[in-house]
Structure formats: structure tokens, C-alpha cells
Design a protein around this motif. Structure first.
Motif, PDB file in Angstrom:
ATOM      1  N   TYR A   1     -20.989 -27.382  -8.343  1.00  0.00           N
ATOM      2  CA  TYR A   1     -20.877 -28.368  -7.269  1.00  0.00           C
ATOM      3  C   TYR A   1     -19.620 -28.144  -6.433  1.00  0.00           C
ATOM      4  O   TYR A   1     -19.676 -28.155  -5.201  1.00  0.00           O
ATOM      5  N   THR A   2     -18.491 -27.928  -7.084  1.00  0.00           N
ATOM      6  CA  THR A   2     -17.237 -27.768  -6.352  1.00  0.00           C
ATOM      7  C   THR A   2     -17.148 -26.427  -5.634  1.00  0.00           C
ATOM      8  O   THR A   2     -16.383 -26.287  -4.685  1.00  0.00           O
ATOM      9  N   SER A   3     -17.938 -25.452  -6.083  1.00  0.00           N
ATOM     10  CA  SER A   3     -17.924 -24.152  -5.392  1.00  0.00           C
ATOM     11  C   SER A   3     -18.609 -24.233  -4.037  1.00  0.00           C
ATOM     12  O   SER A   3     -18.430 -23.343  -3.194  1.00  0.00           O
ATOM     13  N   GLU A   4     -19.349 -25.304  -3.810  1.00  0.00           N
ATOM     14  CA  GLU A   4     -20.123 -25.437  -2.578  1.00  0.00           C
ATOM     15  C   GLU A   4     -19.647 -26.585  -1.691  1.00  0.00           C
ATOM     16  O   GLU A   4     -20.169 -26.777  -0.600  1.00  0.00           O
ATOM     17  N   ARG A   5     -18.633 -27.352  -2.170  1.00  0.00           N
ATOM     18  CA  ARG A   5     -18.223 -28.548  -1.446  1.00  0.00           C
ATOM     19  C   ARG A   5     -16.709 -28.708  -1.457  1.00  0.00           C
ATOM     20  O   ARG A   5     -16.034 -28.171  -2.315  1.00  0.00           O
ATOM     21  N   ASP A   6     -16.226 -29.501  -0.525  1.00  0.00           N
ATOM     22  CA  ASP A   6     -14.785 -29.735  -0.384  1.00  0.00           C
ATOM     23  C   ASP A   6     -14.383 -30.904  -1.276  1.00  0.00           C
ATOM     24  O   ASP A   6     -13.985 -31.972  -0.793  1.00  0.00           O
ATOM     25  N   VAL A   7     -14.506 -30.717  -2.584  1.00  0.00           N
ATOM     26  CA  VAL A   7     -14.155 -31.756  -3.543  1.00  0.00           C
ATOM     27  C   VAL A   7     -13.752 -31.092  -4.847  1.00  0.00           C
ATOM     28  O   VAL A   7     -14.202 -29.979  -5.167  1.00  0.00           O
ATOM     29  N   ASN A   8     -12.871 -31.730  -5.598  1.00  0.00           N
ATOM     30  CA  ASN A   8     -12.495 -31.274  -6.934  1.00  0.00           C
ATOM     31  C   ASN A   8     -13.090 -32.212  -7.972  1.00  0.00           C
ATOM     32  O   ASN A   8     -13.278 -33.402  -7.708  1.00  0.00           O
ATOM     33  N   ILE A   9     -13.373 -31.678  -9.149  1.00  0.00           N
ATOM     34  CA  ILE A   9     -13.850 -32.498 -10.256  1.00  0.00           C
ATOM     35  C   ILE A   9     -13.032 -32.150 -11.494  1.00  0.00           C
ATOM     36  O   ILE A   9     -12.991 -30.997 -11.923  1.00  0.00           O
TER      37      ILE A   9
END
Length: 328
Positions: free
Chosen positions: A60-68
Motif C-alpha cells: 500500500y505505501t509503495s503506491e501512495r503518499d502515506v506511511n504505515i
């Protein structure tokens, strides 16, 4: 999409130590201060779902501007963290209880995880158990120490002791196993066991090394992750669900992980010990967390089977998305 992400990488991270000890951040992000303007979704909780959630987080984070940020600690820790607003999402390896729901916990099922009874391939009555299986009552008698000899269990001339191994840590899997056996609590099972170990890895190693031992394991400690074949000396205990004294075609699905997961999906393997796992929030999911959970319940489902879990069916997924919509 890249399927190179696997549960094995997260399982390896557990190593020989306790899974519960894996309480630090597992994602590539260290803190909001290192992430510029990117937002961070904080997740903690159950060790059972943790490896899959980490796989999802990486993709998910590899495709979006967000960290988890994902951390373990157990289901109870995750629920406490999310209710105290220390994290955005709790991972749960069991159903939420009434007290948690009354406090405002909202939970969406995300996948099915499965545990199975385990013995050593060199067990003195392995061939008999593999051919005929054991009933739920027989397993309950073994784990409660009513039956303590392998020969007595399968009515043979073998005179060899049974050593029962349990979990010393707080384990949703162990809790589900107790329910399957007839409503035993974790503490009751632990008190009756000959030895207890802190985590799935240690239990698997004990069974791998002891031809007279019996316990339970998550299926990813029974089958080789890459090939899906049976691993080392550990073997699953087949269930004779219809108590016929032999395994019917519909009951004989233990040779590979793929066969086993198919049986879980088709309800030929019981629940419990198969169990739904959840992502939960305090009252409602905030926008970033809701977006992640929605992705888990849609695109993210394609990664479930490859990582040793069973997906929930489409009808139930639709119900979970409705729950999410009402809580975001």
C-alpha cells in the motif's frame, strides 16, 4: 501487481524469539518527522494477523503518499492502544467481545487464519493417526490429560507417553483451540500441559524435536512457505469430523497447504480453530485509516492466499465494507 511480498519475511523477523516481542515499528518509516508531509497510519495488536498486515502495508505505501507503522504485542495490546488513541487501527486475532463493542470498538473482518493440531512424523502411532484421524473428543481427552498414552489413544499395543505442549504467552490461537476442544480457557490448557512455550516458533520447534509430543500450530509453521508442502518433522493432525473412524475424501486435505486452505474456505475445516481476524477502530476509522482498510477489503484480498491465510467470501466482504462505510 508485484507478489514478491510474503508472510515468510515477517515470520523470519520473529526468529527464535517471542512473537510478542516484535513490538517495534516494522515498516520502512520511523516517524512523522522523517516523512515530510506524508501522513502516518499507526497499527498495533495481534501477532497472528501481523505478518499479513505488514505485507499489505508494504504494498500500500509503495503506491501512495502515506506511511504505515505496524507493531505487535497481542490483540489485547492493540485494543487497548486504539481505545486510548495511541494507534489508529488495532489488529485482532479473535472476535471482538461484548465489552469491547460496548466501549465503542468497531471491527471489520479481513481474513481467516487457521491453526491445526500438530505431531511429529516419527510419532509411534503416526500411520494410524494419518489414516484414521482423531475426533474432537479424542483431541480434547489428550489436551486435558484424560488420555496420556499413544497406544491408548489409537487402541494399539504401543505403550508410549504423550507429551502435551502449550503456549505460555497470551495467544488468540490458543484461545480458539481451547474453544474448539470444548470451552477450555488458555489458563486451563496451560495448567494441564507438560510444557509451555512463548510463541508459535518455539512450539513448532518442540514438536519438530519430540516424537512423542502434540501441540497446535499456525499452518505456516507446518507447511513450507514457498512450496506449500509439509515441512521438517511437523505434521498436522487430521480431524475425523464425522467420527466414522476413518478419513472420508472430504476430510483428507492435509498433504499441502493449498488443499488445507481450500478446505477452510469450503468450511470442511471447522471454525474454531479456524478464525476470522479483524482490523478495528475506536468509534470510527479516520480518513487515511479508512482508505487503507477499504483497500484491504478490495484489492488487498488478492494477496491473502499467497501468504498462508484463507480469504473471506465475497458476501462477507461486502458486509465488512458496509461496516467500514458506517464507521468512517
Amino acid at each position: 501487481m508485484d507478489r514478491g511480498y510474503s508472510r515468510r519475511s515477517a515470520l523470519t523477523a520473529l526468529g527464535a524469539g517471542s512473537a510478542v516481542a516484535l513490538a517495534g515499528c516494522l515498516s520502512g518509516s520511523d516517524s512523522d518527522s522523517d516523512s515530510g508531509s506524508e501522513s502516518t497510519i499507526r497499527i498495533s495488536g495481534g501477532v497472528g494477523p501481523l505478518p499479513m498486515v505488514q505485507v499489505w502495508a508494504d504494498i500500500y505505501t509503495s503506491e501512495r503518499d502515506v506511511n504505515i507503522d505496524v507493531s505487535g504485542g497481542g490483540t489485547g495490546v492493540g485494543v487497548s492502544d486504539v481505545m486510548n488513541e495511541q494507534v489508529d487501527i488495532a489488529m485482532m486475532g479473535r472476535d471482538p467481545d461484548e465489552a469491547e463493542l460496548e466501549r465503542g470498538l468497531v471491527a471489520t473482518a479481513m481474513l481467516i487464519d487457521t491453526v491445526v493440531g500438530t505431531i511429529n512424523v516419527n510419532n509411534p502411532v503416526y500411520d494410524e493417526i494419518r489414516e484414521h484421524g482423531l475426533t474432537q473428543d479424542e483431541l480434547a481427552a489428550v489436551f486435558s490429560k484424560e488420555i496420556t498414552n499413544w497406544g491408548e489413544l489409537v487402541e494399539s499395543d504401543v505403550d508410549e507417553p504423550i507429551y502435551v505442549y502449550g503456549r505460555s504467552d497470551s495467544s488468540a490461537a490458543y484461545q480458539q483451540w481451547g474453544e474448539f476442544l470444548g470451552g477450555y480457557t488458555e489458563n486451563e490448557l496451560e495448567d494441564m500441559a507438560d510444557g509451555n512455550f512463548d510463541g508459535d516458533q518455539q512450539v513448532a520447534q518442540a514438536i519438530n524435536n519430540d516424537s512423542h509430543g502434540i501441540s497446535l500450530n499456525n499452518i505456516n509453521y507446518v507447511y513450507d512457505f514457498n512450496t506449500g508442502d509439509l515441512e521438517m518433522n511437523i505434521r498436522p493432525v487430521p480431524l475425523d469430523r464425522d467420527e466414522s473412524g476413518t478419513l472420508s475424501d472430504g476430510e483428507d486435505f492435509y498433504d499441502t497447504r493449498d488443499e488445507f486452505l481450500t478446505a477452510v474456505e469450503e468450511d470442511r475445516y471447522p471454525s474454531p480453530p479456524a478464525r476470522d481476524m479483524y482490523l478495528a477502530a475506536n468509534g470510527e476509522f479516520d480518513e487515511d485509516a479508512a482508505d487503507f482498510v477499504e483497500w484491504v477489503l478490495t484489492e488487498g484480498q488478492e494477496y491473502v492466499r499467497d501468504n498462508g491465510y484463507a480469504p473471506i467470501d465475497e458476501e462477507k466482504l461486502a458486509e465488512q465494507r458496509e461496516i467500514l462505510e458506517g464507521a468512517s
